[in-house]
Design an enzyme around this catalytic site. Structure first.
Site, PDB file in Angstrom:
ATOM      1  N   ASP A 156       3.966  15.447  12.555  1.00  0.00           N
ATOM      2  CA  ASP A 156       3.819  15.180  11.199  1.00  0.00           C
ATOM      3  C   ASP A 156       2.539  15.043  10.831  1.00  0.00           C
ATOM      4  O   ASP A 156       2.201  14.210   9.918  1.00  0.00           O
ATOM      5  CB  ASP A 156       4.986  14.021  10.675  1.00  0.00           C
ATOM      6  CG  ASP A 156       5.092  14.049   9.358  1.00  0.00           C
ATOM      7  OD1 ASP A 156       5.159  15.233   8.676  1.00  0.00           O
ATOM      8  OD2 ASP A 156       5.351  12.823   8.668  1.00  0.00           O
ATOM      9  N   LEU A 187       0.792  -1.248  -0.033  1.00  0.00           N
ATOM     10  CA  LEU A 187       0.097  -0.115  -0.069  1.00  0.00           C
ATOM     11  C   LEU A 187       0.924   1.363  -0.161  1.00  0.00           C
ATOM     12  O   LEU A 187       0.378   2.384  -0.340  1.00  0.00           O
ATOM     13  CB  LEU A 187      -0.907   0.017   1.326  1.00  0.00           C
ATOM     14  CG  LEU A 187      -1.936  -1.040   1.298  1.00  0.00           C
ATOM     15  CD1 LEU A 187      -2.651  -0.896   2.667  1.00  0.00           C
ATOM     16  CD2 LEU A 187      -3.019  -0.955   0.150  1.00  0.00           C
ATOM     17  N   GLY A 188       1.942   1.075   0.607  1.00  0.00           N
ATOM     18  CA  GLY A 188       2.769   2.600   0.623  1.00  0.00           C
ATOM     19  C   GLY A 188       4.249   1.971   1.100  1.00  0.00           C
ATOM     20  O   GLY A 188       4.569   0.954   1.780  1.00  0.00           O
ATOM     21  N   GLU A 189       5.171   3.057   0.870  1.00  0.00           N
ATOM     22  CA  GLU A 189       6.783   2.750   1.578  1.00  0.00           C
ATOM     23  C   GLU A 189       7.177   4.119   1.691  1.00  0.00           C
ATOM     24  O   GLU A 189       6.824   5.017   1.074  1.00  0.00           O
ATOM     25  CB  GLU A 189       7.303   1.960   0.175  1.00  0.00           C
ATOM     26  CG  GLU A 189       8.843   1.797   0.562  1.00  0.00           C
ATOM     27  CD  GLU A 189       9.481   0.991  -0.550  1.00  0.00           C
ATOM     28  OE1 GLU A 189      10.634   0.235  -0.352  1.00  0.00           O
ATOM     29  OE2 GLU A 189       8.920   0.988  -1.710  1.00  0.00           O
TER      30      GLU A 189
END
Length: 319
Positions: free
Chosen positions: A165, A35-37
């Site tokens: 963040d 899904l993401g990195e």
């Protein structure tokens, strides 16, 4: 059976046999897709082999004990911060031990809910392509829920915590647009007394590593050697996020995309509202009241929530 049909069955069999699995605390999951990195972590879509429910599995690779300490702190923050608008840690595990000399790493695994709708960033990019703004009341409602999640962190005991963040890609969206603040890997003590140039450099380096530039507050771009930092670092980021809820991106994303100095734009507090737009003067003024370059002039999150409530009541016609 013809040759083509047999070949298809063989390929299917190979896929089933080769399906990658991973265990978290003895529970087995099938890895469906990435899904993401980012940095030293990846997020995969996984399926529980028993219940067949889908989850997001965050996989953090730790090369040193210090990396592992940060990753395990993320798990602890998940346990300590229970709130309807903070993503829940369903399970976690630590595999192996890092050893720089032996070139060995450890893995911290965190099982999280899977939200098919994706992140707020994904939603806003879809809307930007379609030229479809969120309704102002929806903007205020979503923003209020995100502020409630941040207030939970700022009210933490024994000391306030800051996310450091906050951005659209760190907000998951449930199907009904309920926002969930995620990625607690950047969380830190909110209040710091900086009393030397070395302390200032350390905080500035941490911010450069963990806080995305278009949402980073001015005081973290150039940390003074004698200063007080508090939870209003997050308030600046919330102002950028509220702007993005209205106009699809942070007020400083365009500067970043052009390759110009984000630090200069942020420290000068220079931003504009695109014209024309469907949002009220009250909402513009709220954004301006949050995006104050001097952190001492910024409100705290509880003030923002009260202000948002007033705007929601005004928009709905309540007295």
């Amino acid at each position: 059976m013809n040759t083509a049909g047999l070949a298809i069955l063989i390929r299917m069999g190979n896929c089933l046999c080769a399906k990658k699995t991973i265990k978290v605390n003895g529970r087995q999951y099938y890895i469906r897709e990435q899904l993401g990195e980012g940095g030293f972590s990846t997020v995969n879509l996984v399926e529980d082999s028993s219940s067949h429910k889908l989850y997001a599995l965050k996989h953090i690779t730790c090369h040193a004990q210090s990396d592992q300490k940060v990753a395990l702190a993320e798990v602890e923050y998940h346990k300590a911060l229970s709130h309807p608008n903070i993503v829940e840690c369903i399970d976690s595990d630590l595999v192996g031990m890092p050893d720089l000399m032996g070139n060995r790493t450890s893995q911290v695994l965190i099982v999280l809910p899977y939200c098919q709708r994706g992140t707020l960033h994904d939603e806003l990019m879809r809307r930007q392509r379609a030229g479809s703004h969120l309704d102002e009341v929806v903007v205020l409602s979503m923003f209020r829920q995100i502020c409630e999640a941040v207030l939970c962190m700022h009210s933490a005991k024994p000391h306030p915590l800051a996310h450091r963040d906050i951005k659209t890609s760190n907000i998951l969206l449930k199907d009904d647009l309920t926002p969930l603040l995620m990625d607690l890997g950047s969380v830190a003590k909110a209040r710091l007394e900086i009393s030397s140039s070395s302390e200032a450099r350390k905080l500035q380096d941490e911010a450069a590593e963990r806080s995305s530039m278009p949402y980073r507050p001015p005081e973290l771009f150039n940390v003074e050697s004698h200063c007080h930092i508090d939870e209003r670092t997050d308030v600046w980021s919330l102002g950028c996020l509220l702007y993005a809820l209205c106009f699809f991106k942070s007020p400083f994303d365009a500067v970043y995309e052009r390759g110009d100095s984000v630090a200069l734009a942020v420290v000068s507090g220079s931003f504009k509202f695109p014209e024309p737009h469907p949002f009220s003067q009250d909402l513009q003024e709220l954004i301006e009241s949050i995006l104050k370059v001097n952190p001492d002039e910024r409100p705290y999150v509880d003030w923002i929530i009260n202000k948002v409530d007033q705007l929601i009541n005004k928009s709905s016609g309540a007295v």
